[in-house]
Design a protein around this motif. Structure first.
Motif, mmCIF file in Angstrom:
data_model
loop_
_atom_site.group_PDB
_atom_site.id
_atom_site.type_symbol
_atom_site.label_atom_id
_atom_site.label_comp_id
_atom_site.label_asym_id
_atom_site.label_seq_id
_atom_site.Cartn_x
_atom_site.Cartn_y
_atom_site.Cartn_z
ATOM 1 N N PHE A 4 0.824 -1.205 0.000
ATOM 2 C CA PHE A 4 0.000 0.000 0.000
ATOM 3 C C PHE A 4 0.867 1.268 0.000
ATOM 4 O O PHE A 4 0.379 2.350 0.272
ATOM 5 C CB PHE A 4 -0.931 -0.003 1.211
ATOM 6 N N LEU A 28 -3.703 -0.489 -8.202
ATOM 7 C CA LEU A 28 -2.966 -1.283 -7.218
ATOM 8 C C LEU A 28 -2.329 -0.399 -6.160
ATOM 9 O O LEU A 28 -2.315 -0.745 -4.971
ATOM 10 C CB LEU A 28 -1.873 -2.099 -7.918
ATOM 11 N N PRO A 51 -5.669 1.372 -3.954
ATOM 12 C CA PRO A 51 -6.882 0.548 -4.118
ATOM 13 C C PRO A 51 -8.102 1.204 -3.488
ATOM 14 O O PRO A 51 -8.038 1.776 -2.400
ATOM 15 C CB PRO A 51 -6.523 -0.763 -3.411
ATOM 16 N N ARG A 60 -10.004 -2.120 0.455
ATOM 17 C CA ARG A 60 -8.992 -2.920 1.160
ATOM 18 C C ARG A 60 -9.699 -3.906 2.077
ATOM 19 O O ARG A 60 -10.747 -3.639 2.635
ATOM 20 C CB ARG A 60 -8.081 -2.016 2.003
ATOM 21 N N ASP A 61 -9.049 -5.067 2.233
ATOM 22 C CA ASP A 61 -9.547 -6.102 3.150
ATOM 23 C C ASP A 61 -11.046 -6.332 2.991
ATOM 24 O O ASP A 61 -11.815 -6.227 3.946
ATOM 25 C CB ASP A 61 -9.218 -5.731 4.600
ATOM 26 N N HIS A 90 -7.272 -8.865 -0.024
ATOM 27 C CA HIS A 90 -6.522 -7.746 0.557
ATOM 28 C C HIS A 90 -6.750 -6.450 -0.199
ATOM 29 O O HIS A 90 -6.689 -5.360 0.372
ATOM 30 C CB HIS A 90 -5.039 -8.094 0.614
ATOM 31 N N LYS A 91 -7.012 -6.560 -1.483
ATOM 32 C CA LYS A 91 -7.428 -5.421 -2.300
ATOM 33 C C LYS A 91 -8.480 -5.942 -3.279
ATOM 34 O O LYS A 91 -8.464 -7.115 -3.651
ATOM 35 C CB LYS A 91 -6.271 -4.833 -3.121
ATOM 36 N N ILE A 132 -9.644 -4.244 -6.903
ATOM 37 C CA ILE A 132 -9.478 -3.110 -7.798
ATOM 38 C C ILE A 132 -10.553 -3.158 -8.882
ATOM 39 O O ILE A 132 -11.181 -4.185 -9.115
ATOM 40 C CB ILE A 132 -8.074 -3.065 -8.419
ATOM 41 N N GLU A 138 -13.037 2.354 6.079
ATOM 42 C CA GLU A 138 -12.124 1.346 5.574
ATOM 43 C C GLU A 138 -11.963 0.269 6.617
ATOM 44 O O GLU A 138 -12.362 0.405 7.762
ATOM 45 C CB GLU A 138 -10.759 1.958 5.226
ATOM 46 N N ALA A 184 -4.189 -3.596 5.796
ATOM 47 C CA ALA A 184 -3.744 -4.965 5.508
ATOM 48 C C ALA A 184 -2.987 -5.516 6.701
ATOM 49 O O ALA A 184 -1.771 -5.584 6.723
ATOM 50 C CB ALA A 184 -2.858 -4.978 4.261
#
Length: 261
Positions: free
Chosen positions: A46, A87, A90, A93-94, A107-108, A110, A119, A124
């Motif tokens: 990240f 990437l 993103p 997340r999670d 974990h992402k 996109i 979030e 992560a």
């Protein structure tokens, strides 16, 4: 009236792809959470833009696994990807994904628009797949491609990539994430990504017939597990396994029990 089997966590599938016996011991010992140092490596995924501009001494203090110059070169290659902007920043997340057969954390994700303001926790941080949607504050995923990038789940691996492609545990996990995302969105998800941020490498996993067959084979293995699975024939896997000292329970085949083995 038949009921649908419980969904299997992505992480269980990845362990079983490496060795079903390892999954057995991890379940037995309730040892399914990722190691503490995994979070620091995942955080690299990240911070690509910052890492690309860091000097050698600062990069060397980060949990990278290659020399700083090689790491920057690897990230320069990643930056040439069409999906690099997604990437590096993103939208989701999670994300907790639940499909027909499996569930877990991507974990992402996109190529999507986030739904909801919050979030996922601290990012992560090694969130477990063994949760229900919403338990860890993970983002849900809304419909709609984003910035010309198709919806794609991303799995972050703290380890080293093979010379080409991805290791089978990450390949199976990536396919599981893509299938879960496809189930949620009711559309085909043809690819997933695996990031190896300690090396600055990103690999694509396509949902080919071969990759989907490997996923289904592992899914069947996990669902059919009863007792201690047979030992793996690939002894090289045992050297890196944390259960190699405890893996002494012998299994007996039908031929052995009948005195034919």
């Amino acid at each position: 009236m038949s009921t649908r089997p419980e969904t299997i966590p992505f992480s269980h599938l990845a362990r079983a792809a490496y060795c079903p016996r390892q999954l057995y011991y991890a379940r037995r010992d309730d040892d399914l959470s990722p190691p503490e140092d995994v979070a620091a490596v995942r955080d690299l995924a990240f911070a690509y833009d910052r890492l690309r501009g860091m000097r050698d001494e600062r990069l060397a203090d980060r949990p990278i696994a290659v020399p700083p110059a090689e790491y920057r070169a690897n990230l320069a290659t990643v930056a040439e990807r069409d999906d690099y902007a997604a990437l590096a920043e993103p939208a989701v997340r999670d994300a907790f994904l639940r499909g027909r057969d499996c569930h877990g954390i991507a974990h992402k994700v996109i190529g999507v628009d986030p739904e909801g303001a919050a979030e996922a926790g601290s990012g992560a941080d090694g969130a477990s797949d063994d949760v229900d949607a919403g338990d860890d504050g993970a983002n849900s995923v809304a419909d709609g491609d984003r910035n010309g990038v198709s919806p794609t789940p991303v799995v972050i691996s703290p380890g080293a990539p093979p010379e080409r492609g991805v290791w089978e545990p990450q390949r199976v996990r990536a396919v599981a994430a893509a299938k879960a995302l496809a189930w949620e969105r009711e559309r085909d998800i043809p690819t997933a990504l695996v990031e190896y941020p300690a090396h600055g490498v990103v690999r694509t996993v396509r949902l080919t017939t071969r990759n989907k067959s490997a996923y289904r084979r592992v899914l069947w293995t996990v669902r059919s597990m009863s007792g201690v699975p047979s030992r793996t024939h690939e002894k090289s896997k045992c050297e890196a396994c944390e259960y190699r000292g405890a893996c002494g329970t012998k299994t007996r085949s039908l031929k052995t029990m009948l005195g034919l083995g």
